[in-house]
Scaffold this active site. Structure first.
Site, short mmCIF file in Angstrom:
data_model
loop_
_atom_site.label_atom_id
_atom_site.label_comp_id
_atom_site.label_asym_id
_atom_site.label_seq_id
_atom_site.Cartn_x
_atom_site.Cartn_y
_atom_site.Cartn_z
N GLU A 118 84.86 90.23 53.82
CA GLU A 118 84.15 90.18 55.09
C GLU A 118 84.39 91.45 55.86
O GLU A 118 85.43 92.10 55.73
CB GLU A 118 84.62 88.97 55.91
CG GLU A 118 84.17 87.69 55.27
CD GLU A 118 84.22 86.52 56.22
OE1 GLU A 118 83.92 85.41 55.78
OE2 GLU A 118 84.57 86.71 57.39
N CYS A 131 85.76 96.83 61.30
CA CYS A 131 87.03 96.49 60.67
C CYS A 131 86.78 96.34 59.17
O CYS A 131 86.00 95.49 58.75
CB CYS A 131 87.55 95.19 61.27
SG CYS A 131 89.10 94.66 60.55
N CYS A 138 96.09 90.56 49.02
CA CYS A 138 97.21 91.48 49.30
C CYS A 138 98.42 90.98 48.55
O CYS A 138 98.64 89.77 48.46
CB CYS A 138 97.48 91.52 50.80
SG CYS A 138 98.75 92.72 51.28
N CYS A 142 103.20 88.59 53.67
CA CYS A 142 103.78 88.41 55.00
C CYS A 142 103.57 86.93 55.35
O CYS A 142 102.50 86.37 55.10
CB CYS A 142 103.09 89.30 56.03
SG CYS A 142 103.25 91.05 55.62
N CYS A 145 100.54 85.67 57.48
CA CYS A 145 99.22 86.21 57.14
C CYS A 145 98.57 85.41 56.01
O CYS A 145 99.18 85.20 54.96
CB CYS A 145 99.36 87.67 56.73
SG CYS A 145 97.80 88.39 56.15
N GLY A 203 94.17 93.46 52.85
CA GLY A 203 94.86 94.40 51.97
C GLY A 203 95.75 95.41 52.66
O GLY A 203 95.68 95.60 53.86
N GLU A 204 96.61 96.00 51.85
CA GLU A 204 97.53 97.04 52.33
C GLU A 204 96.94 98.40 51.92
O GLU A 204 96.99 98.77 50.74
CB GLU A 204 98.92 96.81 51.72
CG GLU A 204 99.91 97.95 51.92
CD GLU A 204 100.02 98.43 53.37
OE1 GLU A 204 100.32 97.63 54.26
OE2 GLU A 204 99.79 99.63 53.61
N SER A 235 96.04 100.91 59.14
CA SER A 235 97.15 100.03 59.52
C SER A 235 97.99 99.72 58.28
O SER A 235 97.45 99.36 57.23
CB SER A 235 96.59 98.73 60.10
OG SER A 235 97.64 97.81 60.33
N SER A 257 102.34 97.66 61.49
CA SER A 257 102.52 96.23 61.75
C SER A 257 104.01 95.96 61.88
O SER A 257 104.68 95.69 60.90
CB SER A 257 101.92 95.43 60.60
OG SER A 257 100.53 95.65 60.54
N LEU A 258 104.50 96.03 63.10
CA LEU A 258 105.95 95.92 63.31
C LEU A 258 106.39 94.44 63.39
O LEU A 258 107.19 93.99 62.59
CB LEU A 258 106.34 96.70 64.57
CG LEU A 258 107.84 96.89 64.79
CD1 LEU A 258 108.47 97.71 63.66
CD2 LEU A 258 108.09 97.56 66.13
N HIS A 259 105.91 93.74 64.37
CA HIS A 259 106.05 92.29 64.50
C HIS A 259 107.46 91.75 64.77
O HIS A 259 107.62 90.57 65.09
CB HIS A 259 105.48 91.53 63.30
CG HIS A 259 104.07 91.90 62.95
ND1 HIS A 259 103.07 92.06 63.87
CD2 HIS A 259 103.49 92.18 61.75
CE1 HIS A 259 101.95 92.38 63.27
NE2 HIS A 259 102.16 92.48 61.99
N ASN A 334 96.72 84.12 64.94
CA ASN A 334 95.61 83.27 64.50
C ASN A 334 96.12 82.25 63.50
O ASN A 334 96.46 82.63 62.38
CB ASN A 334 94.54 84.09 63.79
CG ASN A 334 93.81 84.98 64.75
OD1 ASN A 334 93.19 84.51 65.68
ND2 ASN A 334 93.91 86.28 64.53
N CYS A 377 82.99 79.56 61.65
CA CYS A 377 83.63 80.01 60.42
C CYS A 377 83.59 78.96 59.32
O CYS A 377 83.44 79.28 58.17
CB CYS A 377 85.09 80.36 60.68
SG CYS A 377 85.36 82.11 60.70
N1 SAH Z 1 98.03 95.19 55.47
C1 SAH Z 1 97.89 95.99 56.61
C2 SAH Z 1 96.51 95.98 57.23
C3 SAH Z 1 95.78 94.68 57.28
S1 SAH Z 1 96.48 93.44 58.26
C4 SAH Z 1 98.92 95.63 57.64
O1 SAH Z 1 99.60 94.63 57.46
O2 SAH Z 1 99.06 96.37 58.60
C5 SAH Z 1 95.94 93.86 59.90
C6 SAH Z 1 96.83 93.29 60.99
O3 SAH Z 1 96.64 91.87 61.17
C7 SAH Z 1 98.30 93.48 60.74
O4 SAH Z 1 98.96 93.94 61.89
C8 SAH Z 1 98.72 92.09 60.39
O5 SAH Z 1 100.09 91.94 60.57
C9 SAH Z 1 97.89 91.27 61.32
N2 SAH Z 1 97.85 89.83 60.97
C10 SAH Z 1 97.92 89.28 59.75
N3 SAH Z 1 97.79 87.93 59.82
C11 SAH Z 1 97.65 87.62 61.12
C12 SAH Z 1 97.45 86.39 61.83
N4 SAH Z 1 97.39 85.23 61.22
N5 SAH Z 1 97.31 86.47 63.19
C13 SAH Z 1 97.32 87.66 63.82
N6 SAH Z 1 97.50 88.84 63.20
C14 SAH Z 1 97.67 88.84 61.87
FE1 SF4 Z 2 98.65 90.46 55.42
FE2 SF4 Z 2 98.92 93.10 55.93
FE3 SF4 Z 2 101.05 91.59 55.21
FE4 SF4 Z 2 99.14 92.14 53.43
S1 SF4 Z 2 100.54 93.60 54.41
S2 SF4 Z 2 100.13 90.15 53.73
S3 SF4 Z 2 97.32 92.10 54.71
S4 SF4 Z 2 99.82 91.41 57.08
#
Ligand code: SAH
Ligand code: SF4
Length: 407
Positions: A118, A131, A138, A142, A145, A203-204, A235, A257-259, A334, A377
């Protein structure tokens, strides 16, 4: 109100291998195509330039429109290749102008049914952000995700990455001489519909380094799609050894993506942290080529209720980023079916954001765009079960990113 447009007929049960499309190819790829049909090396250079212009500047969909190329060569090209774009199997348009396309990539082999991804477009007054995805699925798992739970994983090809922008411009009538679809939001500055790209879909991107790098070369080329590298954000979840090369070879904006602000928690949320801990990640950020106040790194931080959203963590975040030209992007989580996490309460997000803001960072948390099509959706879910949560993510994330980039 939203509008859902069935964009093309359902695919045939058995994939039919079509001739290869030239759309998305690099200059070298176009040169190879010309060599395949016997164009001499001497002539190829000029022909590549012409093809490039027709494909990427004008967005033509038919070789017969390439009037600077001889009829004989056009016929030879048409016999062997196409200018096909991925099939748009569904298009949804939100009342706020956000558009979501479900794309089926052509099969890459006899057994491949063609990947589905998508792609989301978010128009704003002064920009339009697309986007895009770099992989199907991936490998990084994580824990918050949904993409990480998808079993099928493969890198998208350079062509498939570029094609996402080509589809967007094609659907938006964003090529010379085309008319935008009825009701489309038209940028008020005379600019392009798609002015910014974020690699925040599936994806990464740094695990598909060459594919993404070559796609960015095509996308940013001044004689074609002309989308400047400063308007492209990659990202990453923190593939430390590739970050310097990303800056040096792609020269785009960087998002991390620090988190989490502690390794024990980040190890859990972003398991890649066990390999590349926070300290190494931030060191790579400090050394990011071209880093300056005008070219800041965006740090993404997903707000997980009771997990990473305390005042102390907000203060620690600010402390960790000290000295790095940064923006902070707070993303409401989300939820997806089966997840163990919840999104932080709104007042908690506001409080967190306030601490970050007082430390001098713009930390916008905005109402997600395209809510009405997110609600719809479920309609796509039966076809693309694993992607529907991702679609929600892409929408909200792109919106947050667009806000951060504006900040
Ligand atoms: N893999 C790469 C890029 C794609 S993910 C990365 O991780 O950076 C894009 C962003 O969405 C990242 O910051 C990821 O951590 C975030 N993300 C993944 N799942 C999510 C969710 N369920 N709610 C909000 N953000 C999320
Ligand atoms: Fe999701 Fe990005 Fe983590 Fe892959 S690296 S699992 S796309 S948050």
């Amino acid at each position: 109100m939203s509008l859902s447009v069935p964009a093309s007929p359902a695919p045939a049960a058995e994939p039919v291998l079509r001739p290869a499309s030239l759309v998305g190819r690099t200059r070298a790829g176009l040169s190879d195509a010309l060599a395949e049909i016997g164009v001499s090396e001497k002539e190829r250079r000029m022909r590549v330039g012409q093809l490039w212009n027709w494909i990427y500047h004008y967005g033509v969909r038919d070789f017969s429109a390439m009037t600077t190329i001889s009829k004989v060569l056009r016929a030879a090209l048409a016999e062997r290749f196409t200018l096909d774009l991925p099939e748009v199997t569904a298009e949804q348009v939100s009342s706020d102008g956000t558009r979501k396309w479900l794309l089926r990539m052509p099969p890459v082999g006899a057994r491949d049914r063609g990947a589905e991804i998508e792609c989301v477009y978010i128009p704003e007054v002064d920009r339009g952000t697309l986007c895009v995805s770099s992989q199907v699925g991936c490998t990084l798992s994580c824990t918050f995700c949904h993409t990480g739970t998808q079993r099928l994983v493969r890198n998208l090809t350079t062509e498939e990455i570029v094609a996402q922008l080509m589809v967007a411009r094609d659907r938006l009538g964003d090529f010379p001489g085309r008319t935008p679809p009825e009701g489309a939001f038209v940028p008020n500055d005379g600019g392009r519909f798609v002015s910014n790209i974020v690699f925040m879909g599936m994806g990464e991107p740094l695990y598909n380094f060459d594919g993404v790098r070559d796609a960015i070369d095509v996308i940013s080329d001044n004689e074609g799609l002309s989308l400047g590298r400063r308007r492209i954000t990659v990202s990453t979840s923190g593939v430390v050894p590739q970050i310097e090369a990303l800056g040096a070879e792609m020269g785009t904006m960087l998002a991390i993506s620090l988190h989490a602000v502690r390794d024990d928690l980040r190890n859990e949320l972003v398991p890649l942290n066990k390999k590349y801990p926070i300290r190494d990640l931030l060191e790579a950020c400090r050394n990011y080529p071209g880093l300056s106040n005008a070219k800041r790194i965006t740090f993404e931080y997903v707000m997980l209720k009771g997990v990473n959203d305390s005042d102390a963590e907000a203060r620690e975040l600010v402390r960790l980023l000290k000295g790095i030209p940064a923006k902070i992007n707070l993303i409401p989580f989300n939820p997806w079916p089966g997840t163990r996490y919840e999104c932080s309460d709104w007042d908690r997000i506001e409080r967190f954001s306030e601490i970050v803001y007082r430390a001098g960072y713009a930390s916008p948390v905005r109402t997600p765009r395209g809510r009405d099509i997110l609600a719809a959706c479920g309609q796509l879910k039966s076809e693309t079960e694993k992607l529907s949560a991702r679609a929600r993510l892409m929408l909200e994330q792109s919106e947050a990113e667009a806000a951060a980039l504006a900040g």
